[in-house]
Write a protein that holds these residues in place. Structure first.
Motif, short mmCIF file in Angstrom:
data_model
loop_
_atom_site.label_atom_id
_atom_site.label_comp_id
_atom_site.label_asym_id
_atom_site.label_seq_id
_atom_site.Cartn_x
_atom_site.Cartn_y
_atom_site.Cartn_z
N LEU A 193 9.88 0.06 -10.83
CA LEU A 193 9.20 -0.30 -9.43
C LEU A 193 8.99 0.95 -8.49
CD1 LEU A 193 8.68 -2.81 -7.51
CD2 LEU A 193 10.98 -2.92 -6.89
N VAL A 194 7.98 0.73 -7.92
CA VAL A 194 7.72 1.68 -6.80
C VAL A 194 7.49 0.76 -5.46
CG1 VAL A 194 5.89 3.39 -5.83
CG2 VAL A 194 6.38 3.16 -8.31
N ILE A 195 8.20 1.39 -4.55
CA ILE A 195 7.96 0.37 -3.34
C ILE A 195 7.40 1.69 -2.20
CG2 ILE A 195 9.16 -0.29 -1.05
CD1 ILE A 195 11.56 -1.19 -3.08
N SER A 196 6.13 1.48 -1.69
CA SER A 196 5.27 2.59 -0.93
C SER A 196 4.88 2.00 0.19
CB SER A 196 4.30 3.18 -1.95
OG SER A 196 3.74 4.14 -1.17
N ASP A 197 4.80 3.13 1.30
CA ASP A 197 4.30 2.96 2.58
C ASP A 197 2.96 3.08 2.29
OD1 ASP A 197 3.75 2.67 5.32
OD2 ASP A 197 4.24 4.61 5.75
N ILE A 198 2.01 2.60 2.99
CA ILE A 198 0.66 3.06 2.87
C ILE A 198 -0.14 3.92 3.64
CG2 ILE A 198 -1.78 2.03 3.06
CD1 ILE A 198 -0.48 -0.66 2.34
N SER B 156 2.49 -7.90 -14.87
CA SER B 156 2.06 -6.87 -14.20
C SER B 156 0.66 -7.26 -14.04
CB SER B 156 2.06 -5.89 -15.28
OG SER B 156 3.39 -5.40 -15.34
N LYS B 157 0.22 -6.42 -12.82
CA LYS B 157 -1.12 -6.85 -12.31
C LYS B 157 -2.12 -5.42 -12.43
CE LYS B 157 -2.89 -8.28 -8.04
NZ LYS B 157 -2.56 -8.53 -6.70
N PRO B 158 -2.69 -5.27 -13.82
CA PRO B 158 -3.61 -3.84 -13.68
C PRO B 158 -4.78 -3.94 -12.85
CG PRO B 158 -3.59 -5.11 -15.75
CD PRO B 158 -2.77 -5.83 -14.81
N HIS B 159 -4.87 -2.96 -12.01
CA HIS B 159 -6.32 -3.03 -11.26
C HIS B 159 -7.51 -3.26 -11.92
CE1 HIS B 159 -9.17 -1.61 -8.37
NE2 HIS B 159 -9.42 -0.61 -9.09
N THR B 160 -8.39 -3.99 -11.07
CA THR B 160 -9.73 -4.61 -11.30
C THR B 160 -10.45 -4.40 -10.46
OG1 THR B 160 -9.54 -6.83 -10.83
CG2 THR B 160 -8.99 -6.20 -13.39
N THR B 161 -11.53 -3.43 -10.69
CA THR B 161 -12.64 -3.22 -9.32
C THR B 161 -13.26 -4.43 -9.22
OG1 THR B 161 -14.09 -2.30 -11.20
CG2 THR B 161 -12.71 -0.83 -9.77
N GLY C 213 -4.29 -3.44 -6.55
CA GLY C 213 -3.45 -3.71 -7.83
C GLY C 213 -1.81 -3.80 -7.78
N ALA C 214 -1.37 -3.84 -6.17
CA ALA C 214 -0.06 -3.99 -5.82
C ALA C 214 0.50 -5.08 -6.30
CB ALA C 214 0.20 -3.70 -4.42
N SER C 215 1.76 -4.87 -6.96
CA SER C 215 2.41 -6.34 -7.31
C SER C 215 2.87 -7.30 -6.18
CB SER C 215 3.51 -6.06 -8.11
OG SER C 215 3.23 -4.98 -9.20
N GLY C 216 3.24 -6.61 -4.98
CA GLY C 216 3.71 -7.39 -3.88
C GLY C 216 3.17 -6.42 -2.61
N ILE C 217 3.47 -7.22 -1.39
CA ILE C 217 2.97 -6.31 -0.08
C ILE C 217 4.25 -6.79 0.86
CG2 ILE C 217 0.68 -6.19 -0.47
CD1 ILE C 217 0.32 -8.55 1.20
N LEU C 218 4.62 -5.84 1.57
CA LEU C 218 5.54 -6.29 2.71
C LEU C 218 5.18 -5.70 4.00
CD1 LEU C 218 9.00 -4.87 1.31
CD2 LEU C 218 8.57 -7.15 2.55
N LYS D 134 5.23 -1.83 -11.58
CA LYS D 134 5.52 -2.75 -10.36
C LYS D 134 5.17 -2.13 -9.36
CE LYS D 134 6.57 -6.21 -13.52
NZ LYS D 134 5.88 -7.75 -13.61
N ILE D 135 4.34 -2.57 -8.31
CA ILE D 135 4.41 -1.65 -7.04
C ILE D 135 4.40 -2.77 -5.87
CG2 ILE D 135 2.70 -0.19 -5.57
CD1 ILE D 135 1.24 0.33 -8.57
N ILE D 136 5.18 -2.47 -5.10
CA ILE D 136 5.32 -3.21 -3.68
C ILE D 136 4.61 -2.17 -2.54
CG2 ILE D 136 6.53 -4.14 -1.85
CD1 ILE D 136 8.56 -4.99 -3.99
N SER D 137 3.81 -2.47 -1.94
CA SER D 137 2.96 -1.81 -0.95
C SER D 137 3.66 -2.41 0.61
CB SER D 137 1.67 -1.69 -0.79
OG SER D 137 0.95 -1.12 -2.07
N MET D 138 3.99 -1.36 1.40
CA MET D 138 4.33 -1.87 2.70
C MET D 138 3.61 -1.08 3.87
SD MET D 138 8.21 -0.06 2.81
CE MET D 138 8.40 1.77 2.08
#
Length: 136
Positions: free
Chosen positions: A50-55, A127-132, A101-106, A77-81
């Motif tokens: 899992l990656v939890i990343s600031d934007i 899992s949520k692969p990116h779709t343009t 394609g982030a899996s979650g947002i905070l 899995k990615i959570i963007s905050m």
């Protein structure tokens, strides 16, 4: 959730430390990075679930990081905050991350309970692969 390796990416060292403590208390193995570039280097050498990343970050921002991760690790899995930035609201930043394609947002600020709820949801979700847009 034991045996989960999580990468926390934020340019604010204090926030990285607080998130790391909450995750470690929940049994996660935690890696940290202060930028998108550092995060990509960690992902290249460590197995991460899992990656939890600031934007909003200098160098490679969180949107770019989500795009890079989706290209190299499509099922990550990615959570963007975000708490927003100079020109963007938190809501807009998080909407962009979701579209990439982030899996979650905070939305910052958040409580430890909100963090763990988001982590559990992201890990349980498919899992949520990116779709343009327009590429269905």
């Amino acid at each position: 959730m034991p045996d989960v390796a999580t990468l926390v990416v934020d340019d604010e060292e204090t926030l990285r430390r607080v998130i790391s403590i909450v995750l470690e208390q929940a049994g996660h193995k935690v890696f940290t990075a202060g930028s998108g570039n550092e995060a990509l280097a960690v992902l290249a050498r460590e197995k991460v679930d899992l990656v939890i990343s600031d934007i909003v970050m200098p160098e490679t921002d969180g949107i770019e990081l989500v795009r890079e991760i989706r290209a190299k690790y499509p099922l990550m899995k990615i959570i963007s905050m975000s708490g927003g930035g100079n020109y963007l609201t938190a809501a807009l930043c998080l909407k962009l991350a979701d579209q990439m394609g982030a899996s979650g947002i905070l939305s910052k600020p958040f409580t430890p309970a909100q963090l763990m709820e988001s982590v559990e949801q992201a890990l349980a979700s498919p899992s949520k692969p990116h779709t343009t847009p327009g590429s269905h």
